[in-house]
Design an enzyme around this catalytic site. Structure first.
Site, PDB file in Angstrom:
ATOM      1  CG  ASP A 113      24.661  -1.785  17.445  1.00  0.00           C
ATOM      2  OD1 ASP A 113      25.294  -2.619  18.283  1.00  0.00           O
ATOM      3  OD2 ASP A 113      24.439  -0.570  17.857  1.00  0.00           O
ATOM      4  CG  HIS A 157      29.517  -0.616  20.595  1.00  0.00           C
ATOM      5  ND1 HIS A 157      29.229  -1.872  20.865  1.00  0.00           N
ATOM      6  CD2 HIS A 157      28.493   0.291  20.340  1.00  0.00           C
ATOM      7  CE1 HIS A 157      28.005  -2.025  20.556  1.00  0.00           C
ATOM      8  NE2 HIS A 157      27.332  -0.814  20.494  1.00  0.00           N
ATOM      9  CE1 TYR A 161      29.467   6.852  20.503  1.00  0.00           C
ATOM     10  CE2 TYR A 161      28.430   4.579  20.101  1.00  0.00           C
ATOM     11  CZ  TYR A 161      28.517   5.882  20.289  1.00  0.00           C
ATOM     12  OH  TYR A 161      27.042   6.621  20.483  1.00  0.00           O
ATOM     13  CG  ASP A 168      25.279  -3.103  24.385  1.00  0.00           C
ATOM     14  OD1 ASP A 168      26.057  -3.416  25.403  1.00  0.00           O
ATOM     15  OD2 ASP A 168      24.502  -2.110  24.435  1.00  0.00           O
ATOM     16  NE  ARG A 238      18.342  -3.356  25.884  1.00  0.00           N
ATOM     17  CZ  ARG A 238      17.501  -2.468  25.805  1.00  0.00           C
ATOM     18  NH1 ARG A 238      16.211  -2.765  26.640  1.00  0.00           N
ATOM     19  NH2 ARG A 238      17.581  -1.102  25.415  1.00  0.00           N
ATOM     20  CB  ILE A 240      24.658  -8.471  32.053  1.00  0.00           C
ATOM     21  CG1 ILE A 240      25.715  -7.498  32.779  1.00  0.00           C
ATOM     22  CG2 ILE A 240      25.159  -9.986  32.528  1.00  0.00           C
ATOM     23  CD1 ILE A 240      26.022  -7.619  34.342  1.00  0.00           C
ATOM     24  N   GLY A 241      22.591  -8.944  29.623  1.00  0.00           N
ATOM     25  CA  GLY A 241      21.574  -9.811  28.978  1.00  0.00           C
ATOM     26  C   GLY A 241      22.066 -10.009  27.490  1.00  0.00           C
ATOM     27  CD1 TRP A 242      22.621  -5.733  24.847  1.00  0.00           C
ATOM     28  CD2 TRP A 242      21.568  -6.946  23.656  1.00  0.00           C
ATOM     29  NE1 TRP A 242      21.668  -4.874  24.116  1.00  0.00           N
ATOM     30  CE2 TRP A 242      21.101  -5.940  23.440  1.00  0.00           C
ATOM     31  CE3 TRP A 242      21.263  -8.174  22.942  1.00  0.00           C
ATOM     32  CZ2 TRP A 242      19.859  -5.519  22.427  1.00  0.00           C
ATOM     33  CZ3 TRP A 242      20.000  -7.759  22.019  1.00  0.00           C
ATOM     34  CH2 TRP A 242      19.375  -6.705  21.781  1.00  0.00           C
TER      35      TRP A 242
END
Length: 647
Positions: A113, A157, A161, A168, A238, A240-242
């Protein structure tokens, strides 16, 4: 009747005092465009260049910050408005010190991230050249080298994790990974970049629906992981949006000849087709859990909806998706405005309905169940929705811009050359529309026509009268006495008329040439009106057919070079300026292409005629040069800027 008159007077008084909300909102914004209204609402709510507020978003270096900075970066490309650059730079300087250290960031966390703000850092470095930003961007790139991976080669990720890939993470890491690879000439990285995208697609794909599960655990040890496949149990909107946003952004940098490029485009098409099948028929937006419709607890969710609209519209604009997707994007954008967007009492726009956050595992443990996803409640103006709101609006406006009619004018007064043809007849040539030989602008003219423009030539001195309905005016390589017996020099009257026209919203394109081949004295008087001048030099000289001597590679990312890996430009002048414009290309750190906002309009300048037939359609250049693609990008951008200037 008396009561009716009093009511009408009362309504009139209220109207005069407050106006209706939409008219009031227009007075707050510099343009009557959704992208501008939303972006300026964001700026108004975040004085001091901060990317957090009292309700959400950590003050630490984080991905939501990265999303908003990337959004404002794209607004800068779209508008060339200094306020967007100033916000980005001002925000980053709150984190990056003079030695390039990033406050609150820890590389050893190996959290994908935290890569997301890196694109903004690279952007500011390219504009300013300040070393602290280069150090910071290299630190962030170093994290990718050390990221722990699954046995199959996918980035975890986060370090906390293990063996998990989340959809994402593709958006958080891959666009920057690809941009860095392009800018700093690391072609070996592109195989790894496409591997990440394809691997997570294959591991999370549901063959029946075409949708993608939120995450995959290679170890299959997590409680949320299917013991057979390792996949999480639901299709979270979201996530799948990322992923689809990542695809259209990575394609800006992925080389056109890369063997996986078409596969990435195919994946984009497949996922977007699947998404249309689960859109809510009534509202035309999407649910938090995509395939569960109006099951109890499920709700219509803003961020996923807007991310899909962005991917649909940008995918269409860049030629990756068929026309139906821009039509569906517009339908859903209209639905999103109705469902999620409201004007507040201060005249700014708020976005409702964005899920605050959803993850897997951790403490307390998130089990990926339906009940878990719908328990994550929506909030107002969450960056994860607000960024895509601006991005979606911007791409739809770009598509609309291409449907409009434009008038483009090519100067044939200051450049007015003749030659004698085989029949002994004098004819015009050199940088004109009718010239289909190497020296003409025939191909460039057809590109303007392709995107809805009428293009013609001006054979007299420019004036406000003959520029009145012109959107884009192009002046190329004014004549010297060696080229034309009695050249028409750019005079003070013409300069003043052009300056007024630009100030009122015109887009001026100036193509110079190198020393010995351009009339610099008078041409520079025009350029100096806008705060720059062409230097009388001749760089990038090429011997014979050694075309690579004139090559530019590792191109900076901007609207001209999106999807372009290599261009050709020889014997060029450089540009000197009084105040920093938007530098689009440099040669040995000297600007050769710039864009500058002036009043409502824009001035584009390049130190070469550049896009004439000989070096645009590969009739002479080897096929790996992409001047034609760059020219097409430039044409689209100039028309978009004209559309923006007129609104």
């Amino acid at each position: 009747m008396k009561r009716q008159k009093i009511s009408l007077l009362l309504l009139l008084l209220i109207s005069l005092l407050f106006g209706n909300s939409e008219n009031y909102s227009k007075s707050k914004f510099s343009k009557n465009l959704w992208s501008v209204k939303f972006a300026e609402s964001f700026l108004a709510r975040h004085p001091g260049n901060v990317t957090y507020d009292s309700f959400m978003t950590s003050k630490k270096w984080n991905y939501e910050q990265g999303l908003m900075l990337e959004t404002l970066r794209k607004m800068f490309y779209y508008t060339e408005e200094q306020k967007y650059f100033d916000f980005i730079k001002g925000n980053l300087e709150q984190y990056i010190d003079e030695k390039g250290n990033i406050n609150t960031y820890k590389l050893s966390d190996y959290n994908i991230d935290n890569i997301k703000p890196a694109g903004a850092v690279l952007f500011v470095y390219q504009v300013t050249g300040e070393e602290k930003f280069k150090i910071a961007v290299d630190t962030l790139r170093k994290q990718l080298d050390g990221m722990p991976r699954t046995k199959s080669g996918g980035f975890w990720h986060k370090k906390i994790y293990p063996y998990q890939m989340w959809l994402d993470g593709i958006y958080m890491g891959q666009p920057f990974y690809a941009e860095y690879a392009k800018v700093f000439n690391r072609p070996q990285d592109f195989d790894d970049i496409t591997k990440q995208i394809i691997l997570i697609y294959e591991k999370t794909l549901d063959e029946k629906t075409g949708l993608l599960y939120h995450a995959w655990d290679e170890s299959k040890q997590q409680k949320w992981a299917d013991p057979q496949t390792g996949r999480s149990p639901h299709f979270w909107g979201r996530a799948i949006g990322w992923y689809v946003m990542a695809l259209v952004d990575v394609l800006d940098f992925l080389p056109v000849e890369h063997p996986d490029r078409q596969k990435i485009i195919n994946i984009l098409n497949n996922v977007c087709e699947a998404l249309l099948k689960v859109r809510d028929n009534k509202s035309k937006v999407w649910y938090q859990v995509l395939d569960q419709g109006n099951r109890e607890g499920n709700y219509l969710e803003a961020s996923a909806t807007l991310m899909y609209i962005y991917a649909f519209a940008k995918g269409y604009n860049n030629g990756y998706l068929p026309e139906k997707f821009i039509k569906e994007a517009k339908v859903s954008f209209k639905g999103a405005l109705k469902e999620f967007v409201k004007l507040d009492k201060d005249g700014y726009y708020n976005l409702y309905g964005t899920c605050r956050g959803a993850g897997l595992g951790g403490n307390p443990y998130r089990d990926g169940s339906y009940e878990y996803y719908v328990s994550e409640k929506p909030r107002t103006n969450d960056f994860k929705g607000y960024g895509p709101l601006i991005l979606a609006a911007m791409e739809i406006e770009k598509a609309d811009a291409h449907l409009k009619k434009y008038n483009v004018l090519l100067d044939n007064y200051f450049n007015n050359e003749y030659r004698t043809n085989k029949q002994g007849v004098k004819e015009r040539f050199h940088y004109i529309l009718d010239d289909t030989t190497n020296s003409g602008f025939y191909v460039l003219g057809n590109l303007f026509k392709k995107y809805g423009a009428t293009i013609s030539e001006l054979r007299k001195a420019p004036s406000l009268k003959n520029l009145k309905n012109v959107d884009v005016y192009i002046i190329v390589d004014p004549d010297t006495p060696a080229e034309t017996e009695s050249p028409n020099y750019i005079d003070e009257k013409s300069i003043n008329e052009i300056e007024k026209w630009v100030k009122n919203g015109g887009v001026l394109m100036l193509f110079a040439n190198d020393k010995g081949n351009c009339e610099f004295e008078h041409f520079n008087k025009l350029a100096e009106k806008f705060g720059f001048k062409f230097n009388e030099v001749s760089l990038n000289r090429v011997e014979g057919n050694k075309y690579d001597m004139g090559a530019f590679v590792n191109l900076p990312y901007n609207p001209i070079f999106a999807g372009v890996d290599k261009i050709y430009m020889k014997e060029i002048s450089t540009i000197k300026f009084d105040e920093l414009p938007y530098v689009l290309l440099r040669k040995d750190n000297e600007p050769v292409i710039i864009l500058k906002k002036y009043g409502k309009g824009y001035v584009f300048a390049v130190g070469d005629p550049w896009l004439y037939n000989e070096y645009i359609d590969n009739r002479r250049l080897p096929e790996d040069f992409q001047n034609l693609k760059a020219a097409e990008n430039l044409v689209k951008w100039m028309l978009q800027l004209s559309n923006f200037a007129k609104n």
